[in-house]
Scaffold this motif. Structure first.
Motif, PDB file in Angstrom:
ATOM      1  N   GLN A  88     -52.007  51.374 -16.691  1.00  0.00           N
ATOM      2  CA  GLN A  88     -53.002  51.948 -17.594  1.00  0.00           C
ATOM      3  C   GLN A  88     -54.355  52.079 -16.911  1.00  0.00           C
ATOM      4  O   GLN A  88     -55.025  53.111 -17.032  1.00  0.00           O
ATOM      5  N   ASN A  89     -54.761  51.053 -16.161  1.00  0.00           N
ATOM      6  CA  ASN A  89     -56.049  51.120 -15.457  1.00  0.00           C
ATOM      7  C   ASN A  89     -56.053  52.234 -14.410  1.00  0.00           C
ATOM      8  O   ASN A  89     -57.051  52.954 -14.252  1.00  0.00           O
ATOM      9  N   SER A  90     -54.953  52.394 -13.695  1.00  0.00           N
ATOM     10  CA  SER A  90     -54.877  53.452 -12.687  1.00  0.00           C
ATOM     11  C   SER A  90     -54.955  54.831 -13.334  1.00  0.00           C
ATOM     12  O   SER A  90     -55.590  55.746 -12.798  1.00  0.00           O
ATOM     13  N   VAL A  91     -54.309  54.989 -14.481  1.00  0.00           N
ATOM     14  CA  VAL A  91     -54.373  56.275 -15.178  1.00  0.00           C
ATOM     15  C   VAL A  91     -55.798  56.579 -15.626  1.00  0.00           C
ATOM     16  O   VAL A  91     -56.296  57.704 -15.470  1.00  0.00           O
ATOM     17  N   ILE A  92     -56.487  55.581 -16.177  1.00  0.00           N
ATOM     18  CA  ILE A  92     -57.867  55.783 -16.637  1.00  0.00           C
ATOM     19  C   ILE A  92     -58.767  56.179 -15.473  1.00  0.00           C
ATOM     20  O   ILE A  92     -59.521  57.165 -15.547  1.00  0.00           O
ATOM     21  N   VAL A  93     -58.696  55.423 -14.376  1.00  0.00           N
ATOM     22  CA  VAL A  93     -59.553  55.714 -13.222  1.00  0.00           C
ATOM     23  C   VAL A  93     -59.195  57.068 -12.623  1.00  0.00           C
ATOM     24  O   VAL A  93     -60.078  57.864 -12.268  1.00  0.00           O
ATOM     25  N   GLY A  94     -57.900  57.361 -12.505  1.00  0.00           N
ATOM     26  CA  GLY A  94     -57.480  58.627 -11.912  1.00  0.00           C
ATOM     27  C   GLY A  94     -57.898  59.833 -12.732  1.00  0.00           C
ATOM     28  O   GLY A  94     -58.386  60.827 -12.182  1.00  0.00           O
ATOM     29  N   VAL A  95     -57.742  59.766 -14.046  1.00  0.00           N
ATOM     30  CA  VAL A  95     -58.100  60.901 -14.906  1.00  0.00           C
ATOM     31  C   VAL A  95     -59.613  61.120 -14.925  1.00  0.00           C
ATOM     32  O   VAL A  95     -60.089  62.259 -14.835  1.00  0.00           O
ATOM     33  N   LEU A  96     -60.384  60.047 -15.036  1.00  0.00           N
ATOM     34  CA  LEU A  96     -61.847  60.192 -15.036  1.00  0.00           C
ATOM     35  C   LEU A  96     -62.347  60.725 -13.695  1.00  0.00           C
ATOM     36  O   LEU A  96     -63.224  61.604 -13.652  1.00  0.00           O
ATOM     37  N   SER A  97     -61.809  60.215 -12.609  1.00  0.00           N
ATOM     38  CA  SER A  97     -62.202  60.711 -11.299  1.00  0.00           C
ATOM     39  C   SER A  97     -61.811  62.177 -11.132  1.00  0.00           C
ATOM     40  O   SER A  97     -62.577  62.975 -10.575  1.00  0.00           O
ATOM     41  N   LEU A  98     -60.634  62.535 -11.604  1.00  0.00           N
ATOM     42  CA  LEU A  98     -60.207  63.941 -11.575  1.00  0.00           C
ATOM     43  C   LEU A  98     -61.183  64.824 -12.329  1.00  0.00           C
ATOM     44  O   LEU A  98     -61.588  65.891 -11.847  1.00  0.00           O
ATOM     45  N   PHE A  99     -61.576  64.394 -13.528  1.00  0.00           N
ATOM     46  CA  PHE A  99     -62.467  65.209 -14.363  1.00  0.00           C
ATOM     47  C   PHE A  99     -63.832  65.406 -13.700  1.00  0.00           C
ATOM     48  O   PHE A  99     -64.307  66.548 -13.557  1.00  0.00           O
ATOM     49  N   THR A 223     -57.348  58.924  -5.647  1.00  0.00           N
ATOM     50  CA  THR A 223     -57.783  57.811  -6.490  1.00  0.00           C
ATOM     51  C   THR A 223     -56.611  56.902  -6.843  1.00  0.00           C
ATOM     52  O   THR A 223     -56.741  55.674  -6.859  1.00  0.00           O
ATOM     53  N   TRP A 224     -55.466  57.482  -7.119  1.00  0.00           N
ATOM     54  CA  TRP A 224     -54.289  56.710  -7.509  1.00  0.00           C
ATOM     55  C   TRP A 224     -53.852  55.767  -6.384  1.00  0.00           C
ATOM     56  O   TRP A 224     -53.421  54.639  -6.648  1.00  0.00           O
ATOM     57  N   ASN A 225     -53.972  56.216  -5.146  1.00  0.00           N
ATOM     58  CA  ASN A 225     -53.499  55.422  -4.008  1.00  0.00           C
ATOM     59  C   ASN A 225     -54.583  54.556  -3.381  1.00  0.00           C
ATOM     60  O   ASN A 225     -54.295  53.822  -2.422  1.00  0.00           O
ATOM     61  N   ASN A 226     -55.807  54.622  -3.877  1.00  0.00           N
ATOM     62  CA  ASN A 226     -56.903  53.900  -3.234  1.00  0.00           C
ATOM     63  C   ASN A 226     -56.751  52.393  -3.458  1.00  0.00           C
ATOM     64  O   ASN A 226     -56.712  51.915  -4.593  1.00  0.00           O
ATOM     65  N   PHE A 227     -56.669  51.670  -2.381  1.00  0.00           N
ATOM     66  CA  PHE A 227     -56.499  50.213  -2.434  1.00  0.00           C
ATOM     67  C   PHE A 227     -57.782  49.467  -2.085  1.00  0.00           C
ATOM     68  O   PHE A 227     -58.095  48.430  -2.680  1.00  0.00           O
ATOM     69  N   LEU A 228     -58.548  50.001  -1.136  1.00  0.00           N
ATOM     70  CA  LEU A 228     -59.686  49.262  -0.594  1.00  0.00           C
ATOM     71  C   LEU A 228     -60.776  49.044  -1.640  1.00  0.00           C
ATOM     72  O   LEU A 228     -61.260  47.918  -1.817  1.00  0.00           O
ATOM     73  N   PHE A 229     -61.180  50.096  -2.341  1.00  0.00           N
ATOM     74  CA  PHE A 229     -62.246  49.966  -3.337  1.00  0.00           C
ATOM     75  C   PHE A 229     -61.827  49.043  -4.474  1.00  0.00           C
ATOM     76  O   PHE A 229     -62.618  48.214  -4.940  1.00  0.00           O
ATOM     77  N   ALA A 230     -60.584  49.196  -4.942  1.00  0.00           N
ATOM     78  CA  ALA A 230     -60.123  48.357  -6.048  1.00  0.00           C
ATOM     79  C   ALA A 230     -60.057  46.891  -5.635  1.00  0.00           C
ATOM     80  O   ALA A 230     -60.332  45.997  -6.444  1.00  0.00           O
ATOM     81  N   LEU A 231     -59.725  46.630  -4.381  1.00  0.00           N
ATOM     82  CA  LEU A 231     -59.656  45.250  -3.912  1.00  0.00           C
ATOM     83  C   LEU A 231     -61.042  44.622  -3.800  1.00  0.00           C
ATOM     84  O   LEU A 231     -61.214  43.427  -4.095  1.00  0.00           O
TER      85      LEU A 231
END
Length: 293
Positions: A88-99, A223-231
């Motif tokens: 759910q968190n990945s979907v939220i971040v991905g959709v907002l970043s896409l927009f 955004t979906w595959n980004n690991f470094l920022f989320a970590l």
């Protein structure tokens, strides 16, 4: 006449009136083209095959084929590890970043394509140069900025960071898509009484659909595959995204490969679907603004 036709058919067959056989050179060219492609396809698909095998076979099994098939690893990942929250968190971040990436890139690409202003070339060069800067170099400045803004452990920190890093390439791509739309159709709409903004929404924007989908898809996948920022920016488990959540299935002395593979399969499904959309619009994107005479 009927007898003549009947007597000629065997003659035509005997003289070879069939489709010509491919020449040796054509066969060699086919082999040189297809063998490397098949090898590359095998090299690419083998990791995905083993990921599916680990996800579907029972714990402790070493069979190269997942039989009997079990979904226990998917249940472990989704319910025990909390993968549903990560998804759910990945979907939220991905959709907002896409927009945000798509909207800002659309405005920036239109400005670079339609207006001539001082420093335009230098600005485009600067956008290109930002692609050579690794994201790891920006972690400390971004962490300091987000801490001052109170965005640490917030999904908005990931949205802002991913949008900023997606924008340079997205603006350049969108500028090319806008340039493919002839300015004459926009001028014709303004001559008919439309303002520039109305002409843009009525004439230009409908022809930019392939570009918008391509740019938005690239932003979503990155955004979906980004690991470094989320970590680095997220430490609360409730705000983990999929890449960080999957990393916690690997312990100090052991790793749950079945759960890790199951999470990878679920994480790959949205990316595969997005790529299925991208490849269609990328092929037609260059000619998206063409106008028939």
């Amino acid at each position: 006449m009927a007898t003549e036709v009947i007597t000629r058919r065997p003659a035509e067959v005997r003289t070879g009136a069939t489709a010509p056989r491919p020449r040796r050179k054509d066969r060699g060219r086919v082999l040189r083209l297809h063998i490397p492609l098949v090898l590359y396809l095998v090299f690419t698909l083998v990791p995905f095959y083993w990921m599916i095998v680990f996800a579907l076979r029972p714990t402790g099994s070493t069979a190269p084929v997942p039989w009997p098939i079990t979904f226990e690893h998917f249940d472990t990942v989704w319910n025990d590890i909390g993968y549903a929250v990560f998804f759910q968190n990945s979907v939220i971040v991905g959709v907002l970043s896409l927009f945000f990436t798509t909207v800002i890139a659309l405005m920036g690409g239109y400005a670079l394509s339609r207006f001539r202003f001082r420093g335009r070339t230098a600005f485009m060069v600067a956008l290109l140069c930002t692609q050579f800067i690794p994201g790891a170099m920006m972690l400390i400045p971004l962490f300091t900025i987000f801490r001052g803004l109170g965005l640490i452990n917030s999904l908005w920190s990931l949205v802002v960071a991913d949008t900023v890093f997606n924008l340079p390439l997205s603006i350049i791509l969108m500028s090319g898509f806008v340039s493919a739309v002839p300015f004459q159709v926009e001028e014709a709409a303004m001559v008919d009484g439309c303002t520039r903004m109305r002409a843009f929404f009525a004439v230009v924007l409908p022809q930019l659909r392939p570009g918008l989908i391509a740019v938005g898809s690239f932003a979503f996948i990155h955004t979906w595959n980004n690991f470094l920022f989320a970590l680095m920016f997220i430490s609360k488990q409730d705000n983990f995204t999929i890449p960080v959540g999957l990393s916690y299935t690997i312990g100090e002395y052991s790793a749950d490969f079945g759960a890790l593979a199951a999470g990878g399969v679920v994480a790959a499904i949205p990316v595969v679907c997005v790529f299925a959309v991208i490849q269609r619009y990328l092929v037609h994107g260059i000619s998206a603004g063409a106008v028939k005479g």
